[in-house]
Design an enzyme around this catalytic site. Structure first.
Site, PDB file in Angstrom:
ATOM      1  N   CYS A 170       0.843  -1.192   0.000  1.00 48.11           N
ATOM      2  CA  CYS A 170       0.000   0.000   0.000  1.00 48.11           C
ATOM      3  C   CYS A 170       0.879   1.243   0.000  1.00 48.11           C
ATOM      4  CB  CYS A 170      -0.938   0.013   1.206  1.00 48.11           C
ATOM      5  SG  CYS A 170      -0.091   0.201   2.784  1.00 48.11           S
ATOM      6  N   ASP A 228      10.611  30.262 -30.817  1.00 42.41           N
ATOM      7  CA  ASP A 228      11.687  30.611 -31.735  1.00 42.41           C
ATOM      8  C   ASP A 228      11.090  30.539 -33.144  1.00 42.41           C
ATOM      9  OD1 ASP A 228      14.337  31.021 -32.743  1.00 42.41           O
ATOM     10  OD2 ASP A 228      14.411  28.876 -33.170  1.00 42.41           O
ATOM     11  N   ASP A 231      18.624  27.122 -28.690  1.00 42.80           N
ATOM     12  CA  ASP A 231      17.790  27.802 -27.701  1.00 42.80           C
ATOM     13  C   ASP A 231      17.946  27.209 -26.305  1.00 42.80           C
ATOM     14  OD1 ASP A 231      16.524  29.507 -29.675  1.00 42.80           O
ATOM     15  OD2 ASP A 231      15.501  27.710 -30.357  1.00 42.80           O
TER      16      ASP A 231
END
Length: 763
Positions: A22, A440, A646
């Site tokens: 559990c 971009d 980038d």
């Protein structure tokens, strides 16, 4: 795998765990690992039974972690490589099914005997032996102590290490029912058949509870197996063997034995086993499982090919460049596994509750039994025990533990089918909070493959000479615009080599320079050209303005400080960009275009795709600053770029989304990678995140509501223990089944736009 944190180099290891029943177990293991010296962070995923641990190898090692897990009463070992068949999991499910069938076989007569209790004896004849207390005792005992032994073992280990889990609840509840029944059977036997005492037996209660819990675990395991279908589908894409050339001998070996530099031979129709470059031959290769593009890609000598793609009708001879864990498919597989094994921040809610759940439930059960015995039922021990049993067995921390990870597994797996790779659960969660997206231009909104469109030489300069010299200079640059000019120069040279370049220099966001045929040549933007001291004639300035207004990028060339011509390059806008950006606006997102191009070119492109917010002339290093400024204004920003140029902006953004193109999977910087070069993937990523978070909230709500409603009803005495047990077993199953609905979610497309092509796992 390692990552820096200040001066410390941390490593990350994934451990497979056994014995968790559990969410409380997961919370205890996570807490125990987190207390080890040198452990920076530990995340335990109950759904996939793994632990991801970030640690300092100078202070702690994997053996220490395994020892700590075993001390807590569980088993652990380093994560093994998955296979498409996953024989271990299949074996576990067969074992679960066997235990369930054996338990059900012994429990059915006990349930049948309950027909008398409900007055159904005439409609459903009950053999007299079924109602005999000793017979029931004989049937219930193997269910309790043979089938149910793992519950006792788990409860003992939990209590021994100072904790409590679901096993403790099951053992307390079923043992109370079984033990009281034994007491009643013995008392009845000692009093004799005519002692006037009818035994109150709960053998069927303990047996039914164990059987129902086993049924729930088996259904849960089967459903969880479906949620990992994404990884198994990826594994099935892998080739099993490769045909390599060793000396002059052609040998077939397993794909694991292929080494970098090996020559691999691929016949028509075969699957390419590793990443590499074509050395000889030519063929059309089906790369749709990576890129989603349905048309085959023609491959010539020098072209890259990728593992798991399918060779067409030609014969290829390739040199292996990436094998094993370095291939594009392996990177994708790691990304999916990492996302499915990670923990989303929202799971902290469930983890916090799981830590104190079991002790609180035990306290409620004890209080309910005491109140019933001393107040409501006034001395009726059977009724008091029945209430306590119902409270103990209806409580279910499993549903809470499964609520988040099963949704993450299903959501990230389905997203991978769309060609979207989330780096982790936290990124899948955070993506739905994005309200601003920065794009971009080159390679993102546009196709990223510029072509030379215009050549305008200065008076007295031959067009061929201008292109040849500027092409030689640009050939040394990696910029897409430079590549377009160089490609056209080589094409027109008809096999003749381009001039030699000396003293080459490149300035980011400006241009390139060098000595070509004795002249100091420069080629770049208008601003950079002016900074070099070059005067631009009025006619050239007018032509520059015209070209930029048409959305073309102009490159000005100068020789020894004198303008000698202008070349224009255009990058076609992707056919799906406008429709994809319309979808994003429809989702309520603010869109920005941030590019290094000049203002007129940026505005020309932005107007064609419907973006009104623009920042032009931004150098690569300054894109991150532009993102930071938006964040400073309280915006949650996603940056979409090519994943390489980038990188700073992708890292700065709340969510970095890289256009991976299927091959260059930029996983190190980006949080999300799109395998297709299609901006619909951005909208699909937002959609997948929103639907997954909605699913998680549903799971958490129903898991909490189930316990908040069920426990008080059971404590008040309105639930039979076997009904409580059935509810507990089904609560976990319902959470997993709700999560699996995410595997049917579909990417939305506006009318008339192309549908997402089959990719990766859908084949």
């Amino acid at each position: 795998m390692s990552s820096g944190d200040g001066l410390t180099e941390f490593e990350v290891v994934t451990l497979e765990l056994e014995g968790m029943t559990c969410a409380a177990c997961a919370a205890r293991i996570e807490k125990g690992l987190g207390k080890l010296p040198g452990v920076k962070q530990a995340n335990v995923n109950f759904a996939v039974e793994t632990a991801q641990v970030r640690f300092d190898p100078a202070e702690v090692d994997v053996a220490d972690m395994i020892g700590r897990v075993e001390k807590l009463g569980y088993k652990a070992h380093p994560k093994r490589e998955r296979t498409a068949d996953d024989a271990d999991q299949a074996g576990k499910r067969r074992e679960q099914k066997g235990r369930l069938l054996f338990s059900a076989l012994l429990t059915i007569p006990l349930v049948w005997a309950m027909a008398v209790h409900f007055g159904l004896g005439q409609r459903l004849p009950v053999p007299s032996v079924f109602t005999d207390p000793w017979f029931q005792w004989v049937l219930a005992t193997p269910v309790q102590f043979v089938i149910g032994w793992p519950f006792y073992a788990g409860a003992y280990k939990a209590v021994r290490s100072g904790g409590a889990n679901m096993d403790v609840l099951v053992v307390l509840g079923t043992t109370a029912a079984y033990g009281y029944s034994v007491y009643e059977t013995v008392r009845w036997s000692l009093a004799g058949e005519h002692g006037g005492h009818a035994p109150e037996l709960y053998f069927e209660t303990s047996a039914v509870l164990i059987t129902l819990i086993l049924l729930g675990k088996w259904l849960e395991s089967a459903a969880k197996g479906r949620s990992t279908a994404a990884i198994r589908s990826l594994l099935r894409l892998q080739a099993k063997s490769a045909r390599v050339l060793r000396g002059t001998q052609e040998t077939e070996i397993s794909v694991e034995q292929v080494a970098v530099g090996d020559i691999v031979l691929i016949k028509p129709g075969e699957k390419i086993p590793v990443d590499g470059r074509v050395e000889a031959g030519g063929s059309d290769v089906d790369e749709s499982m990576l890129t989603g593009e349905s048309l085959p890609v023609r491959k010539h000598p020098g072209d890259a090919v990728f593992g798991a793609t399918i060779n067409g009708g030609g014969y290829l001879r390739i040199r292996a460049s990436k094998v094993g864990a370095d291939t594009a498919l392996a990177q994708i597989l790691r990304a999916v596994e990492q996302a499915q094994g990670s923990k989303a921040p929202i799971q902290r809610i469930a983890d916090g509750i799981a830590g104190w759940f079991v002790p609180v439930v035990v306290a409620i059960a004890a209080a309910s039994a005491a109140g019933s015995y001393f107040w409501w039922e006034q001395g009726d021990a059977a009724a008091s025990i029945e209430r306590a049993i119902a409270v103990l067995v209806i409580a279910c921390p499993c549903a809470l533990g499964l609520a988040t990870p099963t949704s993450i597994m299903a959501g990230s797996g389905r997203a991978a089918e769309w060609g979207i790779l989330f780096k982790g659960g936290e990124h899948l969660e955070l993506t739905h909070r994005v309200d601003t997206i920065v794009f971009d231009k080159t390679g993102t909104i546009t196709a990223g493959k510029p072509a030379l469109t215009d050549i305008w030489p200065a008076p007295g300069i031959w067009e061929s000479d201008l292109l040849r010299r500027v092409g030689a200079l640009e050939a040394l640059s990696e910029h897409p615009i430079a590549a377009a000019i160089a490609a056209e120069a080589r094409s027109r040279a008809a096999g003749e080599p381009l001039p030699e370049v000396r003293e080459f220099r490149a300035e980011a966001g400006g241009g390139v320079s060098g000595v070509v045929e004795g002249m100091r040549l420069a080629a770049g933007t208008a601003d950079w050209t002016k900074r070099l001291g070059t005067r631009i004639p009025e006619s050239a300035a007018a032509a520059l303005h015209r070209l930029e207004s048409e959305g073309k990028t102009a490159v000005l060339a100068s020789a020894d400080g004198r303008w000698i011509g202008t070349l224009a390059v255009a990058d076609a806008i992707r056919p799906t960009s406008r429709a994809a950006l319309e979808r994003l606006r429809g989702l309520g997102l603010e869109l920005w275009l941030v590019t290094g191009d000049n203002e007129p070119t940026a505005r020309a492109v932005a107007s064609r795709v419907g973006i009104s917010r623009i920042r032009a002339g931004v150098l690569p290093a300054d894109k991150a600053k532009a993102v930071a400024e938006l964040q400073a204004g309280g915006r949650k920003v996603a940056m979409v770029g090519d994943g390489i140029n980038d990188a700073p902006a992708l890292a700065q953004a709340d969510i970095g989304i890289a256009m991976g193109g299927g091959a260059d999977v930029a996983l190190e910087t980006a949080d999300v990678t799109l395998l297709r070069n299609d901006l619909h993937g951005v909208a699909d990523a937002i959609l997948a995140s929103r639907l997954t978070m909605k699913n998680i909230r549903q799971n958490l709500f129903w898991a909490l509501a189930y316990n908040c409603i069920g426990i008080p009803i059971a404590a008040a005495g309105y639930l039979e223990p076997w009904i409580a047990g059935a509810a507990m077993a089904l609560s976990s199953v319902s959470v997993v089944l709700n999560s699996l609905r995410l595997q049917r979610m579909q990417p939305e497309r506006p009318a008339g736009s192309p549908n997402a092509k089959r990719t990766l796992l859908q084949r």
